[in-house]
Write a protein that holds these residues in place. Structure first.
Motif, PDB file in Angstrom:
ATOM      1  N   TYR A  74       0.164  45.389  98.772  1.00 14.06           N
ATOM      2  CA  TYR A  74       0.970  44.358  99.416  1.00 14.06           C
ATOM      3  C   TYR A  74       0.226  43.022  99.419  1.00 14.06           C
ATOM      4  CZ  TYR A  74       3.576  41.865 103.027  1.00 14.06           C
ATOM      5  OH  TYR A  74       4.297  40.920 103.720  1.00 14.06           O
ATOM      6  N   TYR A  75      -1.068  43.079  99.694  1.00 11.66           N
ATOM      7  CA  TYR A  75      -1.890  41.864  99.712  1.00 11.66           C
ATOM      8  C   TYR A  75      -1.894  41.194  98.340  1.00 11.66           C
ATOM      9  CZ  TYR A  75      -6.173  39.062  99.682  1.00 11.66           C
ATOM     10  OH  TYR A  75      -7.072  38.046  99.544  1.00 11.66           O
ATOM     11  N   LEU A  76      -2.049  41.998  97.294  1.00 10.97           N
ATOM     12  CA  LEU A  76      -2.052  41.441  95.939  1.00 10.97           C
ATOM     13  C   LEU A  76      -0.672  40.886  95.570  1.00 10.97           C
ATOM     14  CD1 LEU A  76      -4.172  44.166  94.105  1.00 10.97           C
ATOM     15  CD2 LEU A  76      -4.878  41.838  94.693  1.00 10.97           C
ATOM     16  N   SER A  77       0.390  41.559  95.997  1.00  9.68           N
ATOM     17  CA  SER A  77       1.746  41.069  95.720  1.00  9.68           C
ATOM     18  C   SER A  77       1.995  39.726  96.396  1.00  9.68           C
ATOM     19  CB  SER A  77       2.788  42.088  96.187  1.00  9.68           C
ATOM     20  OG  SER A  77       2.671  43.299  95.471  1.00  9.68           O
ATOM     21  N   LYS A  78       1.504  39.580  97.628  1.00 13.98           N
ATOM     22  CA  LYS A  78       1.668  38.308  98.332  1.00 13.98           C
ATOM     23  C   LYS A  78       0.900  37.191  97.633  1.00 13.98           C
ATOM     24  CE  LYS A  78       3.569  37.622 101.615  1.00 13.98           C
ATOM     25  NZ  LYS A  78       4.964  37.181 101.816  1.00 13.98           N
ATOM     26  N   ARG A  79      -0.318  37.485  97.174  1.00 18.30           N
ATOM     27  CA  ARG A  79      -1.076  36.474  96.430  1.00 18.30           C
ATOM     28  C   ARG A  79      -0.323  36.076  95.166  1.00 18.30           C
ATOM     29  NH1 ARG A  79      -7.235  38.370  95.726  1.00 18.30           N
ATOM     30  NH2 ARG A  79      -7.340  36.346  94.649  1.00 18.30           N
ATOM     31  N   MET A  85       4.986  30.690  93.186  1.00 19.04           N
ATOM     32  CA  MET A  85       5.767  29.643  93.836  1.00 19.04           C
ATOM     33  C   MET A  85       5.141  28.271  93.602  1.00 19.04           C
ATOM     34  SD  MET A  85       6.814  29.228  97.858  1.00 19.04           S
ATOM     35  CE  MET A  85       5.112  28.918  98.343  1.00 19.04           C
ATOM     36  N   VAL A  86       3.818  28.161  93.783  1.00 20.15           N
ATOM     37  CA  VAL A  86       3.150  26.872  93.594  1.00 20.15           C
ATOM     38  C   VAL A  86       3.173  26.466  92.128  1.00 20.15           C
ATOM     39  CG1 VAL A  86       0.946  25.670  93.801  1.00 20.15           C
ATOM     40  CG2 VAL A  86       1.717  27.173  95.637  1.00 20.15           C
ATOM     41  N   ILE A  87       3.040  27.427  91.218  1.00 24.38           N
ATOM     42  CA  ILE A  87       3.107  27.124  89.784  1.00 24.38           C
ATOM     43  C   ILE A  87       4.460  26.516  89.437  1.00 24.38           C
ATOM     44  CG2 ILE A  87       3.275  28.210  87.508  1.00 24.38           C
ATOM     45  CD1 ILE A  87       1.016  30.095  88.399  1.00 24.38           C
ATOM     46  N   ARG A  88       5.540  27.114  89.957  1.00 18.10           N
ATOM     47  CA  ARG A  88       6.879  26.570  89.692  1.00 18.10           C
ATOM     48  C   ARG A  88       7.021  25.160  90.259  1.00 18.10           C
ATOM     49  NH1 ARG A  88       8.534  31.890  91.000  1.00 18.10           N
ATOM     50  NH2 ARG A  88       9.055  31.236  93.114  1.00 18.10           N
ATOM     51  N   GLN A  89       6.475  24.936  91.454  1.00 22.40           N
ATOM     52  CA  GLN A  89       6.574  23.604  92.065  1.00 22.40           C
ATOM     53  C   GLN A  89       5.828  22.556  91.245  1.00 22.40           C
ATOM     54  OE1 GLN A  89       5.038  24.629  95.981  1.00 22.40           O
ATOM     55  NE2 GLN A  89       7.086  24.560  96.877  1.00 22.40           N
ATOM     56  N   VAL A 131      -2.613  21.682  96.997  1.00 21.42           N
ATOM     57  CA  VAL A 131      -1.285  21.426  96.422  1.00 21.42           C
ATOM     58  C   VAL A 131      -0.213  21.478  97.497  1.00 21.42           C
ATOM     59  CG1 VAL A 131       0.436  22.271  94.794  1.00 21.42           C
ATOM     60  CG2 VAL A 131      -1.975  22.287  94.161  1.00 21.42           C
ATOM     61  N   ARG A 132      -0.306  22.450  98.400  1.00 17.10           N
ATOM     62  CA  ARG A 132       0.696  22.554  99.461  1.00 17.10           C
ATOM     63  C   ARG A 132       0.672  21.335 100.369  1.00 17.10           C
ATOM     64  NH1 ARG A 132      -0.202  28.874 101.133  1.00 17.10           N
ATOM     65  NH2 ARG A 132       1.287  29.795  99.669  1.00 17.10           N
ATOM     66  N   LEU A 277      -2.738  23.449  87.443  1.00 23.21           N
ATOM     67  CA  LEU A 277      -1.743  24.431  87.011  1.00 23.21           C
ATOM     68  C   LEU A 277      -2.379  25.479  86.097  1.00 23.21           C
ATOM     69  CD1 LEU A 277       1.241  25.351  86.728  1.00 23.21           C
ATOM     70  CD2 LEU A 277       1.412  23.820  84.768  1.00 23.21           C
ATOM     71  N   GLU A 278      -3.209  25.044  85.176  1.00 25.43           N
ATOM     72  CA  GLU A 278      -3.852  25.980  84.255  1.00 25.43           C
ATOM     73  C   GLU A 278      -4.781  26.932  84.999  1.00 25.43           C
ATOM     74  OE1 GLU A 278      -5.718  23.491  81.385  1.00 25.43           O
ATOM     75  OE2 GLU A 278      -3.861  23.078  80.286  1.00 25.43           O
ATOM     76  N   ASP A 279      -5.497  26.415  85.999  1.00 26.31           N
ATOM     77  CA  ASP A 279      -6.364  27.283  86.797  1.00 26.31           C
ATOM     78  C   ASP A 279      -5.545  28.322  87.567  1.00 26.31           C
ATOM     79  OD1 ASP A 279      -8.647  26.024  85.950  1.00 26.31           O
ATOM     80  OD2 ASP A 279      -8.793  24.692  87.685  1.00 26.31           O
ATOM     81  N   LEU A 280      -4.414  27.879  88.121  1.00 28.84           N
ATOM     82  CA  LEU A 280      -3.576  28.797  88.889  1.00 28.84           C
ATOM     83  C   LEU A 280      -2.943  29.851  87.981  1.00 28.84           C
ATOM     84  CD1 LEU A 280      -1.817  26.337  91.373  1.00 28.84           C
ATOM     85  CD2 LEU A 280      -3.719  27.887  91.838  1.00 28.84           C
ATOM     86  N   GLU A 281      -2.544  29.452  86.778  1.00 28.02           N
ATOM     87  CA  GLU A 281      -1.972  30.419  85.832  1.00 28.02           C
ATOM     88  C   GLU A 281      -3.012  31.465  85.443  1.00 28.02           C
ATOM     89  OE1 GLU A 281       1.423  27.698  83.546  1.00 28.02           O
ATOM     90  OE2 GLU A 281      -0.562  27.971  82.661  1.00 28.02           O
TER      91      GLU A 281
END
Length: 670
Positions: A74-79, A85-89, A131-132, A277-281
């Motif tokens: 569950y923890y990994l799914s939330k991450r 979500m942030v990548i899409r934004q 980013v947030r 974005l590249e780091d987050l991907e």
């Protein structure tokens, strides 16, 4: 025929080495892990609690966080969800790329080790927080700006007001109010105010919906009789400020401008956030890979110190896995392989393996169903049939060349996913078939070529006979393969009565037709007649023997009734003629329409209409060829011998959602 040979393997390893072993298996992409809790031979051990699932555990060193079991997943799914979500934004704010750039853009490439290393080093929490905060600040500024816009819009119409409601409220001898009265088609409220003694007003503005007024009410009127302004639909102007509206308007406009500038600064920062974005991907790939490995632990068995893992692997990949396990773990991991037995056939995953010219036609097989492990892959036999039928149904040299050029361009110039590239190779091969049949029919974009083997206008019967002949070969081939499949399963009676006998009966009908139509070959008719009768009797005898009673005669007669179905199958192949002729006729009709235009229009707007009409025709022709070709294969061909129902081979592998993992040979001797 073209199913990759599989072997079952077992790994026994220390529990402390489990994460490292799963990491190695994921990088190699060679092993599909079997779910041991669902296997019958393991269920008893689980029920007696002799073994258990290995502990799913996630440790986040940055937060000193340890989670176990479903909490870890569950923890990994939330991450994962937060990152996505942030990548899409961020993607929404990056500069929009042109269509050409999008088509040519390739995924970034990394080694598996790099993804793991960067994933463990990156502090995603700080990036996400940064980013947030930017998005939150931008949303706040946008909301404040929207409110200011509303205030500015409301004040703009009062810019001509040279005083304020507060200043007017200080008048001692006259009551002064600022407000609005509705503007109506007959202006009844305004006229009523004008007619009321002791009330005067000054108009500040007038719009289609209202009047902005300053009302003056004389003291004697107030003393004599209180004035009810509701009778005039008067609404006071709510303005608590001491500055004039025009001055207040300037202040709000300047404030709004500052908000806009700050908002643009944030958006500019977001537009330059591609490195983030590249780091987050990359971090998302790391999380997805970790989640896959943690999920795989649900399929294993564990004792206090050891873990058991079973899986499937292609036979040709087994030696590489052994060398890699020895290279990395030495004697800490015990690996055993077991040959696949008939009892395992229903569970063995399927991976097709064909020549590059045949491989694209696996799309048709997969669209129906993968074969089971004991079956033969029908793709090599399907390929020439589908290749021929598709080309015959489209049959235009111009369309075929366009297909070849378009798919070759896409494969060469556009960055395509593996699935899309495979689809393009499929249609490139079909374009060759369409071109060949276009030459046979002498058709180029609906125009007749000077040289042709068969005319779509003069040789309709020839095309019809050719279509039925192709159908005959297809049906007989399917029946023969069905008989051979039954022989492999050692069901010899069914192999004869449902396969080989019908091949001979249909061949007998063919000889009978040739003998009746060609007097000099009359002897073939007699031979065909007896061939069909003998095998029909053979079907009855086999049914009688299988049933061991006269009740078998009924099933034999029902089997012989299938002759009507086979005739229907042959008739179904007339669509090869129908679709080929219809496409050619429609293309020719379009050319005729454009040819009726005057010369000037023909070579201006006529060219556009020509392209549009033929674009519609090629789309419909390709769609018809694709669908009806598949229909002929699935019903008239596969229905005779092929069951399918196999499960695709799905090894533990990296996610590769935003990046491509470079394959790397790890062995020191390679």
């Amino acid at each position: 025929m073209a199913i990759s040979q599989m072997q079952k393997l077992s790994l026994i390893l220390p529990k402390v080495k489990l994460d490292e072993v799963l990491l190695t298996l994921q990088e190699l992409r060679d092993v599909e892990i079997r779910p041991l809790p669902k296997e019958e031979d393991w269920q008893q051990a689980f029920s007696k609690e002799e073994v258990q699932l290995p502990e799913i555990q996630h440790v986040d060193g940055k937060k000193d966080l340890t989670l176990k079991g479903e909490e870890a997943l569950y923890y990994l799914s939330k991450r994962q969800q937060k990152l996505e979500m942030v990548i899409r934004q961020i993607e929404d704010y990056l500069p929009k790329k042109s269509l050409k750039q999008k088509l040519k853009q390739k995924k970034r490439e990394f080694s598996f080790e790099t993804v793991q290393l960067e994933g463990t080093k990156l502090d995603e929490t700080q990036l996400l927080k940064k980013v947030r905060n930017l998005f939150k600040e931008r949303a706040t500024l946008e909301e404040k700006g929207r409110q200011l816009e509303e205030d500015i819009a409301g004040l703009r119409k009062w810019s001509g007001l040279e005083t304020t409601p507060q200043a007017l409220s200080k008048f001692k001898h006259v009551k002064a109010l600022v407000g609005t009265v509705p503007s109506q088609h007959d202006d009844a409220d305004i006229r009523a105010l004008k007619d009321t003694e002791g009330i005067d007003f000054q108009e500040v503005y007038h719009t289609e919906t209202e009047y902005g007024l300053i009302l003056f009410i004389h003291p004697q009127v107030q003393k004599r009789d209180a004035v009810n302004l509701d009778n005039y639909n008067f609404h006071p102007f709510d303005y608590p400020h001491e500055t004039l509206p025009k001055d207040r308007l300037l202040e709000l406009t300047e404030k709004r401008q500052k908000y806009l500038e700050h908002q643009l600064e944030i958006e500019d920062e977001l537009q330059k956030a591609e490195p983030i974005l590249e780091d987050l991907e990359l971090q998302l790939e790391y999380i997805l890979n970790l989640h896959k490995r943690q999920t795989a632990k649900q399929y294993l068995a564990s004792s206090q110190h050891l873990v058991a893992l079973e899986g499937w692997i292609e036979t040709e990949k087994l030696s590489r896995l052994k060398e890699e396990i020895i290279h990395q773990f030495g004697d800490f991991v015990l690996l055993q392989e077991v040959d696949v037995s008939p009892e395992d056939w229903q569970d063995v995953p399927i991976k097709l393996k064909n020549h590059p010219l045949i491989e694209p036609f696996e799309l048709v097989t997969e669209m129906y169903a993968l074969p089971k492990y004991h079956e033969k892959d029908p793709t090599p036999i399907l390929a020439p049939f589908y290749f021929t039928f598709f080309g015959m149904m489209v049959a235009d040299l111009g369309y075929g060349l366009l297909m070849i050029l378009a798919t070759a361009f896409a494969l060469k110039m556009i960055s395509l996913s593996k699935g899309t590239a495979r689809f393009m190779r499929f249609f490139k091969l079909l374009g060759i078939s369409v071109s060949i049949w276009g030459l046979i029919y002498g058709s180029f974009l609906g125009y007749a070529l000077p040289m042709r083997l068969i005319s779509t206008t003069d040789d309709v019967m020839t095309i019809l006979i050719l279509s039925v002949a192709f159908g005959f070969v297809t049906v007989v081939t399917g029946l023969f393969l069905g008989g051979r499949q039954k022989v492999r399963m050692k069901d010899y009676g069914e192999a004869y009565s449902a396969g080989f006998a019908w091949c001979l009966i249909l061949f007998g009908f063919l000889l009978l037709a040739l003998g009746n139509l060609t007097p000099e070959l009359a002897y073939l008719g007699i031979l065909g007649q007896w061939l069909a009768i003998t095998n029909a009797i053979g079907i009855l005898l086999v049914s009688l023997i299988k049933a061991k009673s006269f009740a078998g005669i009924g099933s034999g007669l029902f089997n012989l009734y299938n002759v009507s179905g086979y005739i229907g199958d042959l008739v179904s192949f007339t669509r090869l003629m129908a679709l080929g002729l219809s496409g050619a006729s429609i293309g020719s009709a379009f050319n005729l329409i454009v040819g009726l235009f005057p010369p000037t229009a023909r070579f201006t707007v006529g060219i556009l209409i020509f392209i549009l009409l033929h674009g519609i025709n090629i789309f419909l022709s390709l769609l018809s060829g694709y669908v009806h070709g598949a229909r002929l294969m699935f019903v008239e061909f596969f229905g005779k011998f092929y069951e399918g129902g196999g499960r695709a081979f799905n090894p533990l592998r990296p996610a590769e959602k935003h990046i491509t993992i470079i394959n790397k040979v790890h062995l020191e001797d390679k």
